[in-house]
Design an enzyme around this catalytic site. Structure first.
Site, mmCIF file in Angstrom:
data_model
loop_
_atom_site.group_PDB
_atom_site.id
_atom_site.type_symbol
_atom_site.label_atom_id
_atom_site.label_comp_id
_atom_site.label_asym_id
_atom_site.label_seq_id
_atom_site.Cartn_x
_atom_site.Cartn_y
_atom_site.Cartn_z
ATOM 1 N N PRO A 89 14.458 2.648 7.655
ATOM 2 C CA PRO A 89 15.066 1.307 7.750
ATOM 3 C C PRO A 89 15.276 0.864 9.198
ATOM 4 O O PRO A 89 15.518 -0.305 9.464
ATOM 5 C CB PRO A 89 16.400 1.440 7.010
ATOM 6 C CG PRO A 89 16.546 2.852 6.610
ATOM 7 C CD PRO A 89 15.296 3.599 6.934
ATOM 8 N N GLU A 116 19.907 11.455 4.573
ATOM 9 C CA GLU A 116 20.572 10.410 5.372
ATOM 10 C C GLU A 116 19.736 9.991 6.575
ATOM 11 O O GLU A 116 20.139 9.116 7.327
ATOM 12 C CB GLU A 116 21.951 10.899 5.834
ATOM 13 C CG GLU A 116 22.983 10.970 4.713
ATOM 14 C CD GLU A 116 23.110 9.639 3.967
ATOM 15 O OE1 GLU A 116 23.354 8.619 4.609
ATOM 16 O OE2 GLU A 116 22.959 9.653 2.730
ATOM 17 N N ARG A 154 -5.559 -3.066 0.349
ATOM 18 C CA ARG A 154 -6.190 -4.306 -0.110
ATOM 19 C C ARG A 154 -6.806 -5.115 1.035
ATOM 20 O O ARG A 154 -7.563 -6.047 0.796
ATOM 21 C CB ARG A 154 -5.265 -5.143 -0.989
ATOM 22 C CG ARG A 154 -3.966 -5.536 -0.345
ATOM 23 C CD ARG A 154 -3.043 -6.263 -1.303
ATOM 24 N NE ARG A 154 -3.502 -7.616 -1.544
ATOM 25 C CZ ARG A 154 -3.879 -8.092 -2.728
ATOM 26 N NH1 ARG A 154 -3.846 -7.319 -3.797
ATOM 27 N NH2 ARG A 154 -4.264 -9.332 -2.857
ATOM 28 N N ASP A 169 -4.302 -14.900 -0.299
ATOM 29 C CA ASP A 169 -2.970 -14.377 -0.598
ATOM 30 C C ASP A 169 -1.897 -15.151 0.146
ATOM 31 O O ASP A 169 -2.146 -15.707 1.205
ATOM 32 C CB ASP A 169 -2.848 -12.913 -0.115
ATOM 33 C CG ASP A 169 -3.540 -11.929 -1.041
ATOM 34 O OD1 ASP A 169 -3.985 -12.342 -2.128
ATOM 35 O OD2 ASP A 169 -3.628 -10.745 -0.660
HETATM 36 N N1 ADE Z 1 13.589 4.499 3.889
HETATM 37 C C1 ADE Z 1 14.760 4.087 3.377
HETATM 38 N N2 ADE Z 1 14.856 2.766 3.383
HETATM 39 C C2 ADE Z 1 13.693 2.283 3.911
HETATM 40 C C3 ADE Z 1 13.192 0.987 4.198
HETATM 41 N N3 ADE Z 1 13.898 -0.120 3.949
HETATM 42 N N4 ADE Z 1 11.975 0.894 4.750
HETATM 43 C C4 ADE Z 1 11.254 2.012 5.037
HETATM 44 N N5 ADE Z 1 11.679 3.259 4.798
HETATM 45 C C5 ADE Z 1 12.886 3.406 4.230
#
Ligand code: ADE
Length: 244
Positions: A89, A116, A154, A169
């Site tokens: 994230p 985590e 793709r 797309d």
């Molecule tokens: N791992 C946990 N959440 C994620 C996300 N939003 N994007 C990529 N990998 C992740």
């Protein structure tokens, strides 16, 4: 293209990669996908891949040694080189442009984080690219990897039935795609816009472009900011947005 995916849950990938476009691209020889279990690179008999964070804190972190060992081994399995992508994230946001950029590579090594998080040395000294699929936290990088691989595959020439398909797309032109209809022309009192049945290709193209602009303005005004609109289109949009 060759894609190597490092994960502690290789079984999660069997469904999505054994159907539809990814499956066909593999069968056509356009892409090879290899799954590697990170636990195979752990050095203890319990195949440990996680440990407590130094300094305290919630949950467990992925240890660096199995990940470095896995990447080094997997890299040596083929001559091609390419980015080492960590799904997290904290990465840069994945979008169509990133998908196109990754699809140009000969090889991708994809690391799925879990728990985590991942020891910072993996972020800093192993991964060459960090990607997030959105501003939310998943339980692991596996679902994110499936999203990235699907969007990348793709884009490989020949992966879709028609060479024009991916150019139509949503996002390919920086706008959302226009509405599409198939038969029947009349269904439960809902009819297909007359222009689409007219056979007038110029009119159809204009209608589609305007519908694309309208959808984008309504749902993703942020995208509209970088789109190129003619004066006439701007006027049309203003009139039609205010009349909604
Ligand atoms: N791992 C946990 N959440 C994620 C996300 N939003 N994007 C990529 N990998 C992740």
């Amino acid at each position: 293209m060759r894609i190597d995916i490092l994960t502690i849950f290789p079984g999660m990938f069997s469904g999505p990669f054994e159907e539809s476009i990814v499956k066909r691209a593999v069968e056509k020889g356009l892409v090879q996908i290899f799954l590697h279990d990170i636990r195979d690179y752990a050095s203890d008999k319990h195949r440990t891949v996680d440990d407590y964070p130094f300094g305290g804190g919630q949950g467990m972190l992925m240890k660096p040694e199995p990940l470095f060992a896995a990447v080094e081994d997997v890299q040596g399995q083929a001559a091609e080189r390419g980015p080492i992508v960590l799904l997290t994230p904290q990465g840069r946001l994945f979008d169509q442009e990133v998908a196109v950029e990754l699809a140009r590579q000969d090889r991708l090594i994809v690391i799925c984080g879990h728990y985590e998080g991942v020891d910072a040395r993996v972020h800093e000294h192993l991964a060459t690219d960090e990607i997030s699929i959105g501003d939310y936290v998943l339980s692991g990088g596996e679902l994110a990897a499936m999203v990235v691989v699907d969007a990348v595959v793709r884009q490989i020439p020949g992966a879709l039935g028609s060479p024009l398909s991916s150019g139509d797309d949503s996002f390919a032109q920086g706008l959302l795609e226009h509405p599409q209809y198939t038969r029947p022309a009349e269904f439960r009192g809902m009819s297909v816009p007359e222009v689409l049945l007219s056979g007038n290709h110029g009119e159809i193209a204009r209608w589609r472009r305007r519908q694309s602009l309208l959808r984008t303005a309504q749902n993703r005004p942020d995208l509209l900011a970088s789109a190129e609109l003619t004066e006439e289109e701007k006027q049309w949009l203003l009139t039609n947005l205010s009349s909604q």
